[in-house]
Scaffold this motif. Structure first.
Motif, short mmCIF file in Angstrom:
data_model
loop_
_atom_site.label_atom_id
_atom_site.label_comp_id
_atom_site.label_asym_id
_atom_site.label_seq_id
_atom_site.Cartn_x
_atom_site.Cartn_y
_atom_site.Cartn_z
N ALA A 103 -7.07 2.63 -2.13
CA ALA A 103 -8.19 1.63 -2.60
C ALA A 103 -7.38 1.28 -3.98
O ALA A 103 -7.92 0.24 -4.35
CB ALA A 103 -9.47 2.58 -2.98
N ASP A 104 -6.66 2.20 -4.66
CA ASP A 104 -6.16 1.65 -5.64
C ASP A 104 -5.07 0.44 -5.74
O ASP A 104 -5.14 -0.48 -6.55
CB ASP A 104 -5.12 3.12 -6.18
N ALA A 105 -4.47 0.49 -4.31
CA ALA A 105 -3.76 -0.68 -4.14
C ALA A 105 -4.38 -1.93 -4.00
O ALA A 105 -4.19 -2.98 -4.37
CB ALA A 105 -2.89 -0.44 -2.72
N TYR A 106 -5.63 -1.97 -3.29
CA TYR A 106 -6.59 -2.89 -3.10
C TYR A 106 -7.18 -3.55 -4.50
O TYR A 106 -7.14 -4.71 -4.88
CB TYR A 106 -7.66 -2.71 -2.24
N LEU A 107 -7.49 -2.48 -5.31
CA LEU A 107 -8.01 -2.85 -6.76
C LEU A 107 -6.78 -3.62 -7.57
O LEU A 107 -7.30 -4.56 -8.20
CB LEU A 107 -8.81 -1.69 -7.21
N SER A 108 -5.77 -3.03 -7.40
CA SER A 108 -4.64 -3.34 -8.22
C SER A 108 -4.34 -4.92 -7.57
O SER A 108 -3.98 -5.77 -8.48
CB SER A 108 -3.47 -2.68 -7.96
N ARG A 109 -4.45 -5.35 -6.41
CA ARG A 109 -4.28 -6.59 -5.83
C ARG A 109 -5.22 -7.58 -6.36
O ARG A 109 -4.95 -8.67 -6.99
CB ARG A 109 -4.18 -6.60 -4.39
N ALA A 117 0.93 -1.25 0.06
CA ALA A 117 -0.10 0.06 0.12
C ALA A 117 0.94 1.26 -0.07
O ALA A 117 2.02 1.20 0.12
CB ALA A 117 -1.02 -0.02 1.39
N PRO A 118 0.21 2.40 -0.24
CA PRO A 118 0.94 3.76 -0.38
C PRO A 118 1.85 3.95 0.88
O PRO A 118 3.09 4.36 0.69
CB PRO A 118 0.07 4.80 -0.66
N ASP A 119 1.47 3.57 2.11
CA ASP A 119 2.25 3.96 3.46
C ASP A 119 2.49 2.73 4.23
O ASP A 119 2.80 2.91 5.48
CB ASP A 119 1.34 4.85 4.19
N GLY A 120 2.74 1.60 3.34
CA GLY A 120 3.31 0.51 4.06
C GLY A 120 2.51 -0.82 3.72
O GLY A 120 1.98 -0.82 2.53
N THR A 168 -15.11 4.99 -3.45
CA THR A 168 -14.55 4.19 -4.39
C THR A 168 -14.94 3.92 -5.61
O THR A 168 -14.42 4.12 -6.89
CB THR A 168 -14.20 2.78 -3.90
N ALA A 169 -16.39 4.14 -5.59
CA ALA A 169 -17.24 3.92 -6.83
C ALA A 169 -17.04 5.21 -7.60
O ALA A 169 -16.95 5.23 -9.07
CB ALA A 169 -18.82 3.70 -6.71
N GLY A 170 -16.68 6.28 -6.96
CA GLY A 170 -16.92 7.65 -7.51
C GLY A 170 -15.33 7.97 -8.13
O GLY A 170 -15.28 8.81 -8.92
N THR A 171 -14.34 7.42 -7.36
CA THR A 171 -12.89 7.76 -7.67
C THR A 171 -12.30 6.97 -8.74
O THR A 171 -11.55 7.22 -9.62
CB THR A 171 -12.19 7.47 -6.49
N TYR A 172 -12.94 5.61 -8.86
CA TYR A 172 -12.46 4.68 -9.86
C TYR A 172 -13.70 4.19 -10.71
O TYR A 172 -13.89 2.84 -10.86
CB TYR A 172 -11.55 3.52 -9.15
N PRO A 173 -14.44 4.91 -11.19
CA PRO A 173 -15.66 4.52 -12.17
C PRO A 173 -15.48 3.57 -13.14
O PRO A 173 -16.07 2.49 -13.28
CB PRO A 173 -16.02 5.94 -12.63
N ASP A 174 -14.20 3.37 -13.85
CA ASP A 174 -13.77 2.53 -14.65
C ASP A 174 -13.51 1.17 -14.24
O ASP A 174 -13.75 0.14 -14.92
CB ASP A 174 -12.80 2.83 -15.43
N ARG A 175 -13.50 1.01 -12.96
CA ARG A 175 -12.90 -0.41 -12.30
C ARG A 175 -13.99 -0.94 -11.45
O ARG A 175 -13.95 -2.05 -10.81
CB ARG A 175 -11.67 -0.02 -11.40
N ILE A 176 -15.08 -0.06 -11.15
CA ILE A 176 -16.14 -0.70 -10.42
C ILE A 176 -17.61 -0.64 -11.03
O ILE A 176 -18.19 0.38 -11.61
CB ILE A 176 -16.44 0.25 -8.95
N ALA A 177 -18.12 -2.02 -10.84
CA ALA A 177 -19.43 -2.07 -11.79
C ALA A 177 -20.39 -2.10 -10.70
O ALA A 177 -21.65 -1.88 -11.17
CB ALA A 177 -19.35 -3.46 -12.17
N VAL A 179 -7.89 -1.50 6.61
CA VAL A 179 -7.78 -0.04 6.09
C VAL A 179 -7.20 0.90 7.34
O VAL A 179 -6.63 1.87 6.96
CB VAL A 179 -9.09 0.67 5.66
N PHE A 180 -6.85 0.32 8.29
CA PHE A 180 -6.30 0.81 9.26
C PHE A 180 -4.75 0.61 9.44
O PHE A 180 -4.15 0.65 10.45
CB PHE A 180 -6.87 0.75 10.82
N TYR A 181 -4.29 -0.12 8.43
CA TYR A 181 -2.94 -0.68 8.37
C TYR A 181 -1.83 0.16 9.07
O TYR A 181 -0.79 -0.29 9.23
CB TYR A 181 -2.53 -1.22 7.20
#
Length: 256
Positions: A110-116, A13-16, A143-152, A66-68
């Motif tokens: 969220a980008d890291a989770y979706l990429s995983r 993830a971005p910070d660990g 997440t649906a609003g930030t990554y609309p092309d990845r969320i159905a 999400v509290f990692y």
């Protein structure tokens, strides 16, 4: 119910390193992916069992902590049965942790989770679905609003602060959403008062988003969580019916 295979995984993830639970049907075949966002109590046996149930219905499910940034789950020691009224110190400890997860940090994660999920051999190609509980409902909407092309599809249950008057309220992303949405609101929920329910619906309607919001009469905030005092078995089963129907018509195996 299909046999499933679950395991703990680490996500860059971005910070660990974000610890997470990944579960999928134990058949060696890729399945539609679902990102499951936790409630404030975090990644624990109850959420793993919910993910197992989704996997048994034919999905590959990822439940990140999400509290990692504050450590591996559980970041706060929890009793087997959570009654915040009897244990107010739980929320006292969780409050600062929850507030530290800003929208910007959460969406970078969220980008890291979706990429995983995109890189997971057990996950089918294509857009994924997201579901979230309590605070996780807001993360699902965002997440649906930030990554609309990845969320159905995105679902939220007993969501908190989904349509506030703040400049970073998640409902303000409505005009970017292309997914189909479903919300199951707890009745008389102080975390989502009627004016926010109405504001959310108005924003989604104005943006032309396919969505449905329902009030679960008599259900309290947290009604899906069987390890808490808020649990409502009937409301929980209603949630499963609605969630699985949403997944089936948007990303389900029948659409392959």
């Amino acid at each position: 119910m299909t046999a499933v295979h679950g395991t703990s995984v680490d996500i860059a993830a971005p910070d660990g390193i974000a610890d997470a639970y990944l579960v999928h049907p134990d058949d060696g075949v890729p399945h539609p992916a679902v990102l499951l966002y936790m409630d404030a109590f975090g990644l624990r046996p109850r959420l793993r069992s919910m993910a197992d149930r989704l996997a048994g219905a034919g999905y590959t499910v990822l439940v990140p902590n999400v509290f990692y940034r504050h450590g591996r789950a559980p970041v706060v020691e929890l009793p087997d049965f959570i009654d915040p009224a009897a244990r107010p110190e739980i929320f006292e400890r969780l409050g600062p942790i929850l507030r530290s997860l800003t929208p910007d940090l959460a969406m970078r994660d969220a980008d890291a989770y979706l990429s995983r999920l995109a890189d997971c051999p057990a996950a089918a190609d294509g857009p994924v679905a997201v579901t979230g509980y309590c605070m996780g409902a807001g993360l699902a909407l965002r997440t649906a609003g930030t990554y609309p092309d990845r969320i159905a599809a995105a679902a939220g249950f007993h969501g908190a602060q989904l349509a506030t008057e703040s400049a970073d309220s998640p409902h303000l992303l409505a005009d970017r959403i292309t997914a189909e949405l479903y919300f199951g609101h707890a009745d008389e929920d102080p975390a989502l008062p009627p004016e926010q329910v109405a504001r959310l619906d108005e924003a989604l309607t104005a943006a032309g988003v396919r969505h449905r919001g329902e009030i679960y009469a008599g259900a309290r905030h947290g009604f899906t969580q069987a390890d808490t005092a808020a649990y409502d078995r009937d409301a929980d089963e209603r949630h499963w019916t609605a969630l699985l129907a949403l997944l089936d018509r948007t990303v389900g195996p029948s659409r392959a």
